[in-house]
Design a protein around this motif. Structure first.
Motif, PDB file in Angstrom:
ATOM      1  N   ASN A 142       0.846  -1.186   0.000  1.00 52.39           N
ATOM      2  CA  ASN A 142       0.000   0.000   0.000  1.00 52.39           C
ATOM      3  C   ASN A 142       0.884   1.240   0.000  1.00 52.39           C
ATOM      4  O   ASN A 142       1.878   1.303   0.725  1.00 52.39           O
ATOM      5  CB  ASN A 142      -0.916   0.009   1.220  1.00 52.39           C
ATOM      6  CG  ASN A 142      -1.919  -1.125   1.179  1.00 52.39           C
ATOM      7  OD1 ASN A 142      -2.345  -1.548   0.105  1.00 52.39           O
ATOM      8  ND2 ASN A 142      -2.292  -1.624   2.341  1.00 52.39           N
ATOM      9  N   SER A 164       1.384   5.301   0.580  1.00 57.05           N
ATOM     10  CA  SER A 164       0.875   6.500   1.243  1.00 57.05           C
ATOM     11  C   SER A 164       1.804   7.660   0.883  1.00 57.05           C
ATOM     12  O   SER A 164       3.002   7.485   0.680  1.00 57.05           O
ATOM     13  CB  SER A 164       0.805   6.302   2.762  1.00 57.05           C
ATOM     14  OG  SER A 164       2.069   5.966   3.278  1.00 57.05           O
ATOM     15  N   THR A 165       1.223   8.845   0.773  1.00 54.22           N
ATOM     16  CA  THR A 165       1.981  10.034   0.404  1.00 54.22           C
ATOM     17  C   THR A 165       2.428  10.745   1.668  1.00 54.22           C
ATOM     18  O   THR A 165       1.644  10.964   2.589  1.00 54.22           O
ATOM     19  CB  THR A 165       1.109  10.973  -0.459  1.00 54.22           C
ATOM     20  OG1 THR A 165       0.664  10.241  -1.598  1.00 54.22           O
ATOM     21  CG2 THR A 165       1.887  12.188  -0.907  1.00 54.22           C
ATOM     22  N   ASP A 216       6.733   9.134  -1.372  1.00 55.63           N
ATOM     23  CA  ASP A 216       5.854   7.978  -1.184  1.00 55.63           C
ATOM     24  C   ASP A 216       6.465   7.023  -0.174  1.00 55.63           C
ATOM     25  O   ASP A 216       7.687   6.857  -0.113  1.00 55.63           O
ATOM     26  CB  ASP A 216       5.648   7.251  -2.516  1.00 55.63           C
ATOM     27  CG  ASP A 216       4.978   8.132  -3.543  1.00 55.63           C
ATOM     28  OD1 ASP A 216       3.854   8.582  -3.277  1.00 55.63           O
ATOM     29  OD2 ASP A 216       5.575   8.385  -4.602  1.00 55.63           O
TER      30      ASP A 216
END
Length: 195
Positions: free
Chosen positions: A166, A168-169, A186
Motif C-alpha cells: 500500500n 501513502s503520500t 511515497d
C-alpha cells in the motif's frame, strides 16, 4: 563364419542400445545449457521476452521503502514466458502495481521492460516461485488475478500468497517551510493475503 557374424550383430545392437540410453538420459542441466546456447546464438535482444512497454517507476521514496518484492534491485531469476523457459534473466517484481519488470541486455540496460502479463506463466526470484493465476486458466475466479507466490501445490490442495504494498503520500515539511509547495514522497507498507 556364421558364429562370427552373430557376434558382430550382437555388438552392433548392444552399441546402439547404449547410445539410445545415453541420449535419452540427458539431464536438465544439459537442456539448460543448450537453451542458453540457442538464446545466445540468435541474440538475446531478439528474444520474445524483450517485447513489452518500457517500465517507469512513478514513485519517489526517501524512507528506504519501495514498491518491489524484497528489493528494488534486479535479481537473477527464471521466467516461463509463452511456454518457453528463460534462465538467468534479471527480474524485479513491482508488487504495488503487480508488474514483472525485466532488465534488457545491451546498451539500454538501464531501462526496464514490462513483461506482458498474459504471456507469463510463472517466474522465480529470490528462490520464491510466482505463478500467473490467470495463465491458461478460464476457471479462475474473477477476484483472483495477477501473480501469486506458490507455497504448496498438490492434487488435493494449493496454498498461495498474494503480496500487496500500500502506498501513502508523505508531505516533506522542510520543503514547505523553504517555500517549495509540491514536495511529497511515497512510503510503502507490505501486506499479504493467503489463498
Amino acid at each position: 563364419m556364421k558364429n562370427y557374424q552373430k557376434k558382430n550383430i550382437l555388438f552392433i545392437v548392444f552399441g546402439l542400445f547404449l547410445n539410445i540410453l545415453s541420449i535419452y538420459s540427458q539431464n536438465n542441466s544439459n537442456n539448460t545449457s543448450i537453451q542458453n546456447l540457442f538464446d545466445k546464438t540468435i541474440g538475446n535482444e531478439n528474444l520474445a521476452i524483450y517485447n513489452g512497454p518500457r517500465y517507469v517507476n512513478q514513485y519517489r521514496s526517501l524512507d528506504n521503502t519501495h514498491c518491489y518484492f524484497l528489493s528494488g534491485n534486479y535479481s537473477s531469476g527464471i521466467l516461463d514466458y509463452q511456454n518457453q523457459t528463460y534462465n538467468n534473466v534479471d527480474l524485479k517484481y513491482d508488487i504495488h502495481n503487480d508488474i514483472l519488470v525485466l532488465k534488457p541486455i545491451g546498451k539500454f540496460d538501464y531501462l526496464g521492460i514490462n513483461t506482458i502479463k498474459q504471456n507469463v506463466a510463472s517466474f522465480k526470484i529470490y528462490d520464491k516461485k510466482f505463478i500467473n493465476i490467470n495463465y491458461n486458466n478460464p476457471s479462475c475466479p474473477v477476484f483472483m488475478n495477477g501473480y501469486y507466490q506458490e507455497i504448496l501445490f498438490s492434487e488435493a490442495i494449493a496454498l498461495y500468497i498474494k503480496h500487496h504494498k500500500n502506498r501513502s503520500t508523505v508531505i516533506d515539511h522542510r520543503s514547505i517551510a523553504d517555500g517549495i509547495t509540491n514536495s511529497t514522497t511515497d512510503s510503502f507498507s507490505e501486506k499479504m493475503s493467503l489463498y
